[in-house]
Design a protein around this motif. Structure first.
Motif, short mmCIF file in Angstrom:
data_model
loop_
_atom_site.label_atom_id
_atom_site.label_comp_id
_atom_site.label_asym_id
_atom_site.label_seq_id
_atom_site.Cartn_x
_atom_site.Cartn_y
_atom_site.Cartn_z
N LEU A 61 4.45 -86.04 -10.53
CA LEU A 61 5.84 -85.62 -10.37
C LEU A 61 6.38 -85.03 -11.68
O LEU A 61 7.02 -83.98 -11.69
CB LEU A 61 6.72 -86.78 -9.92
N LEU A 62 6.07 -85.68 -12.78
CA LEU A 62 6.51 -85.16 -14.08
C LEU A 62 5.82 -83.84 -14.42
O LEU A 62 6.45 -82.94 -14.99
CB LEU A 62 6.30 -86.21 -15.18
N TRP A 63 4.55 -83.72 -14.06
CA TRP A 63 3.85 -82.46 -14.29
C TRP A 63 4.49 -81.35 -13.47
O TRP A 63 4.70 -80.24 -13.97
CB TRP A 63 2.36 -82.59 -13.93
N GLU A 64 4.81 -81.63 -12.20
CA GLU A 64 5.44 -80.63 -11.35
C GLU A 64 6.79 -80.20 -11.91
O GLU A 64 7.13 -79.01 -11.91
CB GLU A 64 5.60 -81.15 -9.92
N LEU A 65 7.56 -81.16 -12.40
CA LEU A 65 8.86 -80.83 -13.00
C LEU A 65 8.65 -79.92 -14.21
O LEU A 65 9.31 -78.88 -14.32
CB LEU A 65 9.62 -82.08 -13.41
N SER A 66 7.75 -80.29 -15.09
CA SER A 66 7.52 -79.49 -16.31
C SER A 66 7.01 -78.10 -15.98
O SER A 66 7.48 -77.10 -16.54
CB SER A 66 6.55 -80.21 -17.24
N ALA A 67 6.06 -78.02 -15.07
CA ALA A 67 5.49 -76.72 -14.70
C ALA A 67 6.53 -75.82 -14.03
O ALA A 67 6.60 -74.62 -14.31
CB ALA A 67 4.28 -76.91 -13.78
N THR A 68 7.33 -76.41 -13.18
CA THR A 68 8.36 -75.65 -12.47
C THR A 68 9.45 -75.19 -13.43
O THR A 68 9.90 -74.04 -13.37
CB THR A 68 8.94 -76.47 -11.31
N ARG A 69 9.87 -76.07 -14.33
CA ARG A 69 10.90 -75.68 -15.31
C ARG A 69 10.35 -74.58 -16.22
O ARG A 69 11.08 -73.63 -16.54
CB ARG A 69 11.35 -76.90 -16.12
N ALA A 70 9.10 -74.68 -16.63
CA ALA A 70 8.50 -73.64 -17.47
C ALA A 70 8.46 -72.30 -16.73
O ALA A 70 8.77 -71.25 -17.31
CB ALA A 70 7.10 -74.06 -17.92
N GLU A 71 8.09 -72.34 -15.45
CA GLU A 71 8.07 -71.11 -14.64
C GLU A 71 9.47 -70.50 -14.53
O GLU A 71 9.65 -69.29 -14.68
CB GLU A 71 7.52 -71.41 -13.25
N LEU A 72 10.44 -71.34 -14.28
CA LEU A 72 11.82 -70.87 -14.17
C LEU A 72 12.29 -70.26 -15.50
O LEU A 72 12.90 -69.18 -15.51
CB LEU A 72 12.74 -72.02 -13.74
N CYS A 73 11.96 -70.90 -16.60
CA CYS A 73 12.35 -70.36 -17.91
C CYS A 73 11.67 -69.03 -18.18
O CYS A 73 12.30 -68.11 -18.73
CB CYS A 73 12.04 -71.37 -19.02
N ARG A 74 10.41 -68.87 -17.79
CA ARG A 74 9.71 -67.59 -17.95
C ARG A 74 10.41 -66.50 -17.13
O ARG A 74 10.58 -65.37 -17.60
CB ARG A 74 8.25 -67.70 -17.53
N MET A 75 10.81 -66.84 -15.91
CA MET A 75 11.53 -65.86 -15.08
C MET A 75 12.82 -65.42 -15.75
O MET A 75 13.14 -64.24 -15.78
CB MET A 75 11.86 -66.48 -13.71
N LEU A 76 13.54 -66.39 -16.28
CA LEU A 76 14.81 -66.09 -16.91
C LEU A 76 14.62 -65.28 -18.19
O LEU A 76 15.37 -64.32 -18.44
CB LEU A 76 15.57 -67.39 -17.21
N LEU A 77 13.63 -65.64 -18.99
CA LEU A 77 13.35 -64.89 -20.22
C LEU A 77 12.96 -63.45 -19.91
O LEU A 77 13.30 -62.53 -20.67
CB LEU A 77 12.27 -65.57 -21.04
N ALA A 78 12.25 -63.25 -18.81
CA ALA A 78 11.83 -61.90 -18.43
C ALA A 78 13.03 -61.00 -18.12
O ALA A 78 12.96 -59.78 -18.29
CB ALA A 78 10.89 -61.96 -17.22
N LEU A 79 14.13 -61.61 -17.72
CA LEU A 79 15.35 -60.83 -17.45
C LEU A 79 16.00 -60.36 -18.75
O LEU A 79 16.68 -59.34 -18.76
CB LEU A 79 16.35 -61.66 -16.64
N GLY A 80 15.79 -61.12 -19.82
CA GLY A 80 16.33 -60.76 -21.13
C GLY A 80 17.83 -60.51 -21.07
O GLY A 80 18.57 -61.24 -20.41
N GLU A 81 18.25 -59.47 -21.75
CA GLU A 81 19.67 -59.12 -21.79
C GLU A 81 20.17 -58.64 -20.43
O GLU A 81 21.37 -58.52 -20.23
CB GLU A 81 19.92 -58.06 -22.86
N GLY A 82 19.24 -58.38 -19.50
CA GLY A 82 19.63 -57.95 -18.16
C GLY A 82 19.99 -59.11 -17.24
O GLY A 82 20.27 -58.90 -16.06
#
Length: 144
Positions: free
Chosen positions: A93-114
């Motif tokens: 469960l903790l691995w899933e949380l960490s992996a999912t949060r990391a994926e979400l952060c990557r998505m958000l970072l990819a948006l950058g200033e947009g």
């Protein structure tokens, strides 16, 4: 609006924080935070489910300029709590949380200033939500 990169950095701190919960014993992991409240396991699952919802619904809606819609909270959270009690291991469960949060952060970072301001605001609110639950859990851990 806050700097999107700083908002995402703050949002990502949940990963390192959650990692230390791997050391908990089952009694603490499944003990309610207070009478009638969720357990640590259920809160972690709750955070995971919301991150998944953000990945599959919120980010796409915000990028498309659509209104961000949310599910009915009680049934949604009940499903998350059920998952926490399904027999899934603490480590998984903790691995899933960490992996999912990391994926979400990557998505958000990819948006950058947009990143749409509505999404940045929603992520900031989610960071505050995380902090609320982290403080609850830290309070329990500090009593041990």
């Amino acid at each position: 609006m806050s700097d999107p990169k700083r908002v995402i950095e703050s949002f990502s701190t949940l990963i390192a924080w959650a990692d230390r919960l791997n050391e908990l014993d089952d009694a603490t992991w499944f003990k309610p935070l207070a009478e009638g409240k969720a357990s640590i396991a259920e809160v972690i699952s709750h955070l995971l489910y919301w991150d998944r919802y953000f990945i599959t619904n919120v980010v796409l809606a915000a990028v498309r300029g659509e209104e961000i819609a949310y599910p009915d909270f009680d049934p949604f959270n009940a499903e998350a709590y059920k998952y926490a009690k399904s027999g899934i291991s603490r480590k998984q469960l903790l691995w899933e949380l960490s992996a999912t949060r990391a994926e979400l952060c990557r998505m958000l970072l990819a948006l950058g200033e947009g990143m749409p301001s509505a999404l940045a605001h929603t992520i900031q609110e989610s960071t505050d939500h995380d902090l609320h639950h982290r403080n609850q859990i830290d309070g329990i851990l500090n009593q041990r």
